[in-house]
Design a protein around this motif. Structure first.
Motif, PDB file in Angstrom:
ATOM      1  N   GLN A  45       0.907  -1.067  -0.047  1.00 59.90           N
ATOM      2  CA  GLN A  45      -0.012  -0.025  -0.016  1.00 59.90           C
ATOM      3  C   GLN A  45       0.857   1.317   0.142  1.00 59.90           C
ATOM      4  O   GLN A  45       0.666   2.202  -0.635  1.00 59.90           O
ATOM      5  N   LYS A  78       2.404   2.031  -3.310  1.00 61.71           N
ATOM      6  CA  LYS A  78       1.592   2.744  -4.193  1.00 61.71           C
ATOM      7  C   LYS A  78       1.416   4.180  -3.907  1.00 61.71           C
ATOM      8  O   LYS A  78       1.525   5.251  -4.688  1.00 61.71           O
ATOM      9  N   ASP A  96       4.717   6.152  -4.749  1.00 66.35           N
ATOM     10  CA  ASP A  96       5.384   5.909  -6.120  1.00 66.35           C
ATOM     11  C   ASP A  96       6.772   5.461  -5.875  1.00 66.35           C
ATOM     12  O   ASP A  96       7.872   5.854  -6.259  1.00 66.35           O
ATOM     13  N   GLN A 125       9.465   4.937 -11.331  1.00 62.81           N
ATOM     14  CA  GLN A 125       9.125   5.562 -10.187  1.00 62.81           C
ATOM     15  C   GLN A 125       9.756   6.610  -9.596  1.00 62.81           C
ATOM     16  O   GLN A 125      10.985   6.625  -9.596  1.00 62.81           O
TER      17      GLN A 125
END
Ligand code: 13P
Ligand code: SF4
Length: 302
Positions: free
Chosen positions: A10, A13, A16, A51
């Motif tokens: 989590q 995400k 990033d 990312q």
């Protein structure tokens, strides 16, 4: 309630972020990593990621190398005390003195080094590309820092050059002795001996294969043999067994354990992503000077 792995997913995400891990970190870290590899693969991979944040599960010089190559990214070290003792085992004064003494000289620096040592070098190498790069250098004289054993291995493969060695070493790899390898071979003579070039020359001389962590994994996976004596840090066993569930892997002794690599835990990775700490910060002038030899490695290793 979410498991710690779900929490990390989590956070990745939300931030990033991507997790890069070396083969020596603990098994559970390797399992959650997005990319896992040897030092060369990880530094090259850092330059290709979309990312914005890289969480580096490895020792300090690995995170520093990623930051040197990717200054616009946020590079996180989950544990700042996870340092490689070899990274500081060379002296600026000695490097300057050798530069004075030799005209036709390249200072070749193993990636296992501080950012400061990188700035004093002409090119960086890793265990997977050192021979290829040193062979291709135009200079005749090579001052190899900081690892003496890797330097001596490269010298044995590039006899046309003149080497000056430095006394740096890895305590994990130098704990492996020829005597103990031979004792193990008496018990299981069918084993192939797979050795990392940070080991002493006496061990390299009795190896069936010498290479980086990724090289060792690749060799064992392709080999027809069933049994292997692994002469490097034992975090590598996780990937070896995952890729080769039917093959057998043995070690030489209890000191094939890098305490710094093992300082990274799932809890520390979670905290690092939560707090966005600890960020690798390198003064821009120093980063630029360290960038040149590192970038040159990526070009010459292709
Ligand atoms: P490689 O994974 O590049 O072989 O490096 C081994 C090592 O000692 C890293 O600290
Ligand atoms: Fe440094 Fe050796 Fe640990 Fe690699 S295994 S990080 S060279 S101490």
């Amino acid at each position: 309630m979410k498991s710690i792995k779900e929490e990390i997913e989590q956070l990745k995400k939300e931030r990033d972020a991507v997790i890069l891990a070396h083969y020596y970190v603990a098994d559970e870290i390797q399992d959650i990593a997005d990319y896992i590899g040897d030092s060369y693969y990880l530094s090259e991979m850092a330059t290709k990621l979309p990312q914005q944040t890289i969480c580096f599960a490895g020792v300090t010089f690995m995170g520093e190398s990623a930051k040197i190559l990717c200054p616009d990214k946020t590079v996180l070290l989950p544990e700042t005390l996870a340092d490689c003792p070899m990274a500081g085992m060379a002296e600026e004064e000695k490097i300057l003195q050798i530069r004075e003494e030799y005209d036709d000289l390249a200072v070749v620096c193993y990636i296992n080094s501080s950012a400061k040592l990188k700035t004093l070098s002409d090119i960086i190498v890793t265990s997977s590309n050192a021979v290829k790069i040193v062979k291709a250098l135009p200079e005749k004289n090579i001052y190899f820092i900081p690892d003496e054993n890797l330097g001596r291995y490269v010298a044995s493969q590039v006899p046309e050059k003149n080497f000056i060695f430095n006394k740096g070493f890895c305590h994990v790899h130098t704990s492996i002795t020829k005597e103990n390898v031979l004792k193990a071979m008496e018990v299981r003579p069918d084993m192939e001996v797979l050795v990392h070039p940070e080991c002493k020359l006496e061990v390299l001389e009795i190896a069936d294969y010498i290479g980086s962590t990724a090289g060792i994994i690749d060799y064992a996976t392709k080999s027809e043999r069933q049994e292997f004596l692994i002469c490097t840090e034992l975090g590598i066993l996780h990937e070896l067994k995952r890729k080769n569930p039917d093959k057998l892997f043995y070690s030489v002794g209890h000191r094939q354990f890098c305490p710094n690599m093992k300082k990274i835990t799932l809890e520390k990775i979670k905290r690092s992503l939560q707090d966005m700490e600890t960020k690798v910060e390198i003064e821009e002038g120093l980063r630029r000077r360290a960038y040149m030899p590192l970038k040159r490695m990526l070009e010459m290793a292709k």
